[in-house]
Design a protein around this motif. Structure first.
Motif, PDB file in Angstrom:
ATOM      1  N   GLU A 142      44.008  39.175  39.867  1.00  0.00           N
ATOM      2  CA  GLU A 142      44.564  39.545  38.568  1.00  0.00           C
ATOM      3  C   GLU A 142      44.235  38.538  37.471  1.00  0.00           C
ATOM      4  O   GLU A 142      44.191  38.894  36.293  1.00  0.00           O
ATOM      5  CB  GLU A 142      46.087  39.687  38.690  1.00  0.00           C
ATOM      6  N   THR A 143      44.033  37.282  37.846  1.00  0.00           N
ATOM      7  CA  THR A 143      43.773  36.252  36.846  1.00  0.00           C
ATOM      8  C   THR A 143      42.452  35.550  37.144  1.00  0.00           C
ATOM      9  O   THR A 143      41.936  35.591  38.269  1.00  0.00           O
ATOM     10  CB  THR A 143      44.890  35.186  36.825  1.00  0.00           C
ATOM     11  N   GLU A 144      41.935  34.887  36.115  1.00  0.00           N
ATOM     12  CA  GLU A 144      40.694  34.136  36.282  1.00  0.00           C
ATOM     13  C   GLU A 144      40.866  33.032  37.311  1.00  0.00           C
ATOM     14  O   GLU A 144      39.964  32.775  38.118  1.00  0.00           O
ATOM     15  CB  GLU A 144      40.270  33.548  34.932  1.00  0.00           C
ATOM     16  N   LEU A 145      42.042  32.398  37.318  1.00  0.00           N
ATOM     17  CA  LEU A 145      42.280  31.316  38.276  1.00  0.00           C
ATOM     18  C   LEU A 145      42.232  31.839  39.708  1.00  0.00           C
ATOM     19  O   LEU A 145      41.612  31.224  40.572  1.00  0.00           O
ATOM     20  CB  LEU A 145      43.630  30.664  38.000  1.00  0.00           C
ATOM     21  N   VAL A 146      42.878  32.979  39.971  1.00  0.00           N
ATOM     22  CA  VAL A 146      42.868  33.540  41.326  1.00  0.00           C
ATOM     23  C   VAL A 146      41.451  33.921  41.725  1.00  0.00           C
ATOM     24  O   VAL A 146      41.004  33.662  42.843  1.00  0.00           O
ATOM     25  CB  VAL A 146      43.814  34.755  41.429  1.00  0.00           C
ATOM     26  N   ALA A 147      40.719  34.532  40.790  1.00  0.00           N
ATOM     27  CA  ALA A 147      39.337  34.940  41.080  1.00  0.00           C
ATOM     28  C   ALA A 147      38.480  33.743  41.443  1.00  0.00           C
ATOM     29  O   ALA A 147      37.670  33.793  42.369  1.00  0.00           O
ATOM     30  CB  ALA A 147      38.753  35.682  39.882  1.00  0.00           C
ATOM     31  N   ARG A 148      38.636  32.649  40.722  1.00  0.00           N
ATOM     32  CA  ARG A 148      37.845  31.447  41.012  1.00  0.00           C
ATOM     33  C   ARG A 148      38.303  30.791  42.312  1.00  0.00           C
ATOM     34  O   ARG A 148      37.483  30.349  43.115  1.00  0.00           O
ATOM     35  CB  ARG A 148      37.947  30.452  39.859  1.00  0.00           C
ATOM     36  N   PHE A 149      39.619  30.718  42.533  1.00  0.00           N
ATOM     37  CA  PHE A 149      40.123  30.026  43.716  1.00  0.00           C
ATOM     38  C   PHE A 149      39.778  30.772  44.997  1.00  0.00           C
ATOM     39  O   PHE A 149      39.479  30.159  46.019  1.00  0.00           O
ATOM     40  CB  PHE A 149      41.634  29.818  43.621  1.00  0.00           C
ATOM     41  N   MET A 150      39.818  32.095  44.963  1.00  0.00           N
ATOM     42  CA  MET A 150      39.526  32.860  46.177  1.00  0.00           C
ATOM     43  C   MET A 150      38.058  32.734  46.566  1.00  0.00           C
ATOM     44  O   MET A 150      37.688  32.995  47.710  1.00  0.00           O
ATOM     45  CB  MET A 150      39.896  34.334  45.993  1.00  0.00           C
ATOM     46  N   GLY A 151      37.214  32.333  45.632  1.00  0.00           N
ATOM     47  CA  GLY A 151      35.817  32.054  45.941  1.00  0.00           C
ATOM     48  C   GLY A 151      34.955  33.289  45.982  1.00  0.00           C
ATOM     49  O   GLY A 151      35.422  34.417  46.181  1.00  0.00           O
ATOM     50  N   ASP A 152      33.661  33.076  45.764  1.00  0.00           N
ATOM     51  CA  ASP A 152      32.653  34.143  45.858  1.00  0.00           C
ATOM     52  C   ASP A 152      32.919  35.302  44.914  1.00  0.00           C
ATOM     53  O   ASP A 152      32.547  36.444  45.186  1.00  0.00           O
ATOM     54  CB  ASP A 152      32.529  34.652  47.297  1.00  0.00           C
ATOM     55  N   ASN A 153      33.597  35.032  43.804  1.00  0.00           N
ATOM     56  CA  ASN A 153      33.729  36.004  42.724  1.00  0.00           C
ATOM     57  C   ASN A 153      32.833  35.568  41.571  1.00  0.00           C
ATOM     58  O   ASN A 153      32.826  34.397  41.181  1.00  0.00           O
ATOM     59  CB  ASN A 153      35.174  36.091  42.221  1.00  0.00           C
ATOM     60  N   ASN A 154      32.072  36.495  41.052  1.00  0.00           N
ATOM     61  CA  ASN A 154      31.287  36.233  39.842  1.00  0.00           C
ATOM     62  C   ASN A 154      32.187  36.466  38.635  1.00  0.00           C
ATOM     63  O   ASN A 154      32.668  37.579  38.424  1.00  0.00           O
ATOM     64  CB  ASN A 154      30.077  37.168  39.787  1.00  0.00           C
ATOM     65  N   ILE A 155      32.430  35.417  37.864  1.00  0.00           N
ATOM     66  CA  ILE A 155      33.270  35.514  36.670  1.00  0.00           C
ATOM     67  C   ILE A 155      32.352  35.680  35.458  1.00  0.00           C
ATOM     68  O   ILE A 155      31.533  34.805  35.163  1.00  0.00           O
ATOM     69  CB  ILE A 155      34.152  34.266  36.470  1.00  0.00           C
ATOM     70  N   ILE A 156      32.481  36.790  34.791  1.00  0.00           N
ATOM     71  CA  ILE A 156      31.665  37.065  33.593  1.00  0.00           C
ATOM     72  C   ILE A 156      32.588  36.976  32.388  1.00  0.00           C
ATOM     73  O   ILE A 156      33.464  37.816  32.184  1.00  0.00           O
ATOM     74  CB  ILE A 156      30.997  38.453  33.683  1.00  0.00           C
ATOM     75  N   GLU A 157      32.393  35.926  31.592  1.00  0.00           N
ATOM     76  CA  GLU A 157      33.194  35.711  30.393  1.00  0.00           C
ATOM     77  C   GLU A 157      32.342  36.027  29.171  1.00  0.00           C
ATOM     78  O   GLU A 157      31.222  35.531  29.043  1.00  0.00           O
ATOM     79  CB  GLU A 157      33.680  34.266  30.315  1.00  0.00           C
ATOM     80  N   ASP A 160      33.656  48.193  40.985  1.00  0.00           N
ATOM     81  CA  ASP A 160      33.814  46.875  41.594  1.00  0.00           C
ATOM     82  C   ASP A 160      34.022  45.763  40.561  1.00  0.00           C
ATOM     83  O   ASP A 160      34.072  44.589  40.929  1.00  0.00           O
ATOM     84  CB  ASP A 160      32.576  46.549  42.458  1.00  0.00           C
ATOM     85  N   VAL A 161      34.123  46.158  39.289  1.00  0.00           N
ATOM     86  CA  VAL A 161      34.378  45.182  38.228  1.00  0.00           C
ATOM     87  C   VAL A 161      35.885  45.130  37.971  1.00  0.00           C
ATOM     88  O   VAL A 161      36.527  46.157  37.750  1.00  0.00           O
ATOM     89  CB  VAL A 161      33.638  45.548  36.936  1.00  0.00           C
ATOM     90  N   GLN A 162      36.452  43.903  38.037  1.00  0.00           N
ATOM     91  CA  GLN A 162      37.897  43.721  37.906  1.00  0.00           C
ATOM     92  C   GLN A 162      38.224  42.991  36.628  1.00  0.00           C
ATOM     93  O   GLN A 162      37.711  41.893  36.369  1.00  0.00           O
ATOM     94  CB  GLN A 162      38.422  42.927  39.117  1.00  0.00           C
ATOM     95  N   LEU A 163      39.068  43.586  35.786  1.00  0.00           N
ATOM     96  CA  LEU A 163      39.506  42.938  34.552  1.00  0.00           C
ATOM     97  C   LEU A 163      40.450  41.785  34.887  1.00  0.00           C
ATOM     98  O   LEU A 163      41.336  41.927  35.737  1.00  0.00           O
ATOM     99  CB  LEU A 163      40.222  43.966  33.662  1.00  0.00           C
ATOM    100  N   LEU A 164      40.274  40.645  34.244  1.00  0.00           N
ATOM    101  CA  LEU A 164      41.088  39.460  34.504  1.00  0.00           C
ATOM    102  C   LEU A 164      41.956  39.129  33.297  1.00  0.00           C
ATOM    103  O   LEU A 164      41.536  39.329  32.156  1.00  0.00           O
ATOM    104  CB  LEU A 164      40.192  38.257  34.822  1.00  0.00           C
TER     105      LEU A 164
END
Length: 326
Positions: free
Chosen positions: A193-208, A320-324
């Motif tokens: 749900e959040t950018e922090l969770v996406a980064r911490f869980m690993g192997d997520n591509n964060i597109i800002e 497969d794209v998740q809004l953060l």
């Protein structure tokens, strides 16, 4: 409870166990407030990372100790201690000293020692942290089976994402003493749900980037290197406003047909590193200044080995794209 070191996981566990006092709020277990109860009167027991077994006592005496402190008669505590050892499969080692046991066996003695007190909740503070990887994997299975057998609530603190996802019914991701997300492992792993969770869980591509276009509840985010679309019902962001989305590395596919202009939800990348992990290959990529990851099946490794520096096109599906949120 999952999160980086120092985020408040162990402090939360210690408050539940009565070893820290909260500055506010309530701690309820089955509707009963625990805040004013000392640790020894709470229906909870803690298993720490360091087993803290008495080296001069036998396995049976270690397991009996808590019952002895509670004034349980000798015959009764021996019977209950042996039952607890049977639960963890160590009844044949009852007369041994801790130094004569393996790390995994010591772990099970520590578990038997707390199970014998019949707590309502078992609190585990990184209990697998001192074990080697193979033993960790085995103890995950044993702990999970034991929890199901006993029907007890386990509250398990870890900073290991794999450990949390493989064992938990529900994951609470924390950061800086705040809960970031609560959910089943599948949801936390695939729908951060959040950018922090996406980064911490690993192997997520964060597109800002910024909203480049919107079409009803469909938004297009563009950061100059990558463009992705996402369904965002109820989101009111206008064109030009900042936006961050996540795409799991496992949802990225390699596009062998790379002819023509790059379309939405795809990117032309340079291969930086091909990482072989047995049953899968992790590709480290760059698209201009954007660092990206892709995970593909391990059988593709022969065709990817040694291709660092080459260009490759990747793509993914809009679903497969998740809004953060920040």
């Amino acid at each position: 409870l999952l999160g980086p070191s120092g985020c408040g996981k162990t402090t939360t566990l210690r408050m539940i166990g009565g070893h820290e006092f909260p500055s506010g709020g309530r701690i309820l277990l089955d509707g009963q407030s625990l805040v004013d109860l000392p640790p020894h009167k709470r229906p909870t027991t803690t298993v720490f990372q360091h087993f803290a077994l008495f080296p001069h006592r036998s396995v049976l005496q270690n397991v009996e100790f808590g019952l002895k402190m509670h004034g349980v008669a000798k015959n009764e505590r021996r019977k209950r201690a042996m039952n607890a050892l049977e639960m963890v499969g160590l009844e044949t080692l009852a007369t041994r000293k801790p130094r004569e046991l393996s790390g995994g066996q010591q772990q099970r003695v520590a578990l038997a020692r707390v199970l014998v007190t019949q707590p309502k909740a078992l609190l585990l503070d990184e209990p697998l942290g001192d074990l080697d990887r193979l033993l960790q994997l085995r103890m995950r299975v044993e702990l999970r089976n034991l929890q199901r057998q006993l029907g007890l609530m386990f509250i398990h603190v870890t900073h290991n994402q794999e450990e949390a996802l493989s064992m938990a019914d529900r994951v609470v991701v924390m950061n800086e003493a705040r809960i970031q997300q609560i959910g089943e492992p599948l949801m936390v792993a695939t729908k951060p749900e959040t950018e922090l969770v996406a980064r911490f869980m690993g192997d997520n591509n964060i597109i800002e980037g910024r909203v480049a276009r919107r079409d009803g509840d469909r938004l297009v985010v563009d950061n100059g290197s990558v463009r992705a679309s996402v369904r965002a019902p109820g989101d009111t962001r206008a064109v030009g406003e900042p936006l961050a989305v996540a795409v799991r590395a496992a949802a990225v596919t390699l596009d062998t047909n790379s002819v023509g202009a790059v379309e939405l939800n795809s990117a032309d990348c340079e291969i930086v590193f091909v990482e072989f992990l047995g049953d899968l290959v992790k590709l480290h990529l760059t698209a201009d200044d954007e660092r990206l990851l892709a995970k593909v099946p391990g059988e593709q490794y022969p065709s990817l080995r040694g291709r660092e520096g080459e260009k490759i096109r990747i793509s993914w599906k809009e679903e497969d794209v998740q809004l953060l949120r920040r």
